[in-house]
Write an enzyme that holds these catalytic residues in place. Sequence first.
Site, short mmCIF file in Angstrom:
data_model
loop_
_atom_site.label_atom_id
_atom_site.label_comp_id
_atom_site.label_asym_id
_atom_site.label_seq_id
_atom_site.Cartn_x
_atom_site.Cartn_y
_atom_site.Cartn_z
N TYR A 63 -0.60 -5.56 -12.84
CA TYR A 63 -0.64 -4.14 -12.47
C TYR A 63 -1.43 -3.31 -13.49
O TYR A 63 -1.43 -3.65 -14.67
CB TYR A 63 0.77 -3.58 -12.36
CG TYR A 63 1.58 -4.11 -11.21
CD1 TYR A 63 1.01 -4.88 -10.21
CD2 TYR A 63 2.95 -3.84 -11.12
CE1 TYR A 63 1.77 -5.37 -9.16
CE2 TYR A 63 3.72 -4.32 -10.08
CZ TYR A 63 3.13 -5.09 -9.11
OH TYR A 63 3.90 -5.57 -8.07
N PHE A 101 2.53 0.22 2.88
CA PHE A 101 1.43 0.97 2.25
C PHE A 101 1.43 2.45 2.65
O PHE A 101 0.37 3.08 2.73
CB PHE A 101 0.07 0.35 2.60
CG PHE A 101 -0.16 -1.02 2.04
CD1 PHE A 101 0.62 -1.52 1.01
CD2 PHE A 101 -1.17 -1.83 2.54
CE1 PHE A 101 0.41 -2.79 0.49
CE2 PHE A 101 -1.39 -3.10 2.04
CZ PHE A 101 -0.60 -3.59 1.01
N SER A 124 6.73 -3.21 -0.43
CA SER A 124 6.02 -2.55 0.68
C SER A 124 6.97 -2.11 1.79
O SER A 124 6.69 -2.31 2.96
CB SER A 124 4.94 -3.46 1.26
OG SER A 124 3.83 -3.55 0.42
N LEU A 174 7.44 0.70 2.94
CA LEU A 174 6.79 1.72 3.77
C LEU A 174 5.44 1.24 4.30
O LEU A 174 4.68 2.05 4.83
CB LEU A 174 6.62 3.02 2.98
CG LEU A 174 7.92 3.76 2.66
CD1 LEU A 174 7.62 5.02 1.85
CD2 LEU A 174 8.68 4.11 3.93
#
Length: 346
Positions: A53, A238, A234, A236
């Site tokens: 990340y 994206f 995830s 939602l």
Amino acid sequence: MDYRTLGRTDLSVSALCLGTMTWGEQNDQAEAFAQIERAKDAGINFIDTAEMYPVPPRPETYASTERIIGNWFKERGDRADWILASKVAGPGNGISHIRDGQLKHDRHNIVAALDASLKRLQTDWIDLYQLHWPERSTNFFGKLGYQHQADADFTPLEETLQVLDEQVKAGKIRHIGLSNETPWGTLKFLQLAESRGWSRAVSIQNPYNLLNRSFEVGLAEIAIREQCGLLAYSPLAFGMLSGKYENGARPAQGRLTLFSRFQRYSNPQSVAACSRYVALAREHGLDPAQMALAFVTAQPFVTSNIIGATSLEQLESNLASAELTLSEEVLSAIEAIHQQQPNPAP
């Protein structure tokens, strides 16, 4: 905030986990700090990151997320208040800047990755250390069907698990977890742990949302019976399930607007199904994002639901989902949509 036991451990984690993959790309350190503070005030004690990340991964931002979290721990001195999760990357395109592309899950690379993460995070231990995705060629990251490659070479799972067990015994990590894993891989790791007396996976971090419920097919029973619960990422899709991309809208700071690579939930079938879920929420006076999150959090195989946000306003909305219990009417309507358009996104 609800708290749930992490696998067969003595750790209780919040039902919502703070996701961090935008920190260092869409969010700077000050914004990340504000999110951590608000999440902690709301009762979240679980934070998830990864050496890779922020996303999308770039050499210029590599490991910025872990550094930000480490700076928080140094400044606030509250490391012991958090259940900290991170991940070691596997091989793949576009990440040759990580250890010069040497990303096998062998002894050398796992130890190197872990030591580097500990240094960046400014901590002596990581509570949950996860294999970010399998080293072997299998179906993950948007691939539902499995296509076998007989000549594909990968580090034996025994070697991977043994070195992780050694890191647990050394005190560098407390527990291990899987991510983007298949039913075969999950059971194989569990079988090896039990037969060799090694550390056992306590969780699996896979995608799960209203547009992709494939976890229910082969992994939900494993998660429950083996106490290796889902850390849902995830939730939602994206941001699709928030409704902000309805009718082709592309908000200026939206992930789908900024990064063309995020197309996993943008096929016509997913867009159509998403519109039905958004409409359902609004028909019942619900915020679409909160409905989608509440559905995920309520599943019996889910240990924690990983929420991410790029603003405090989004975070507040996501946090509010913890107080929402969906009615039987709404749940029945969700199932009706799912039956008509099952798993439109892989």
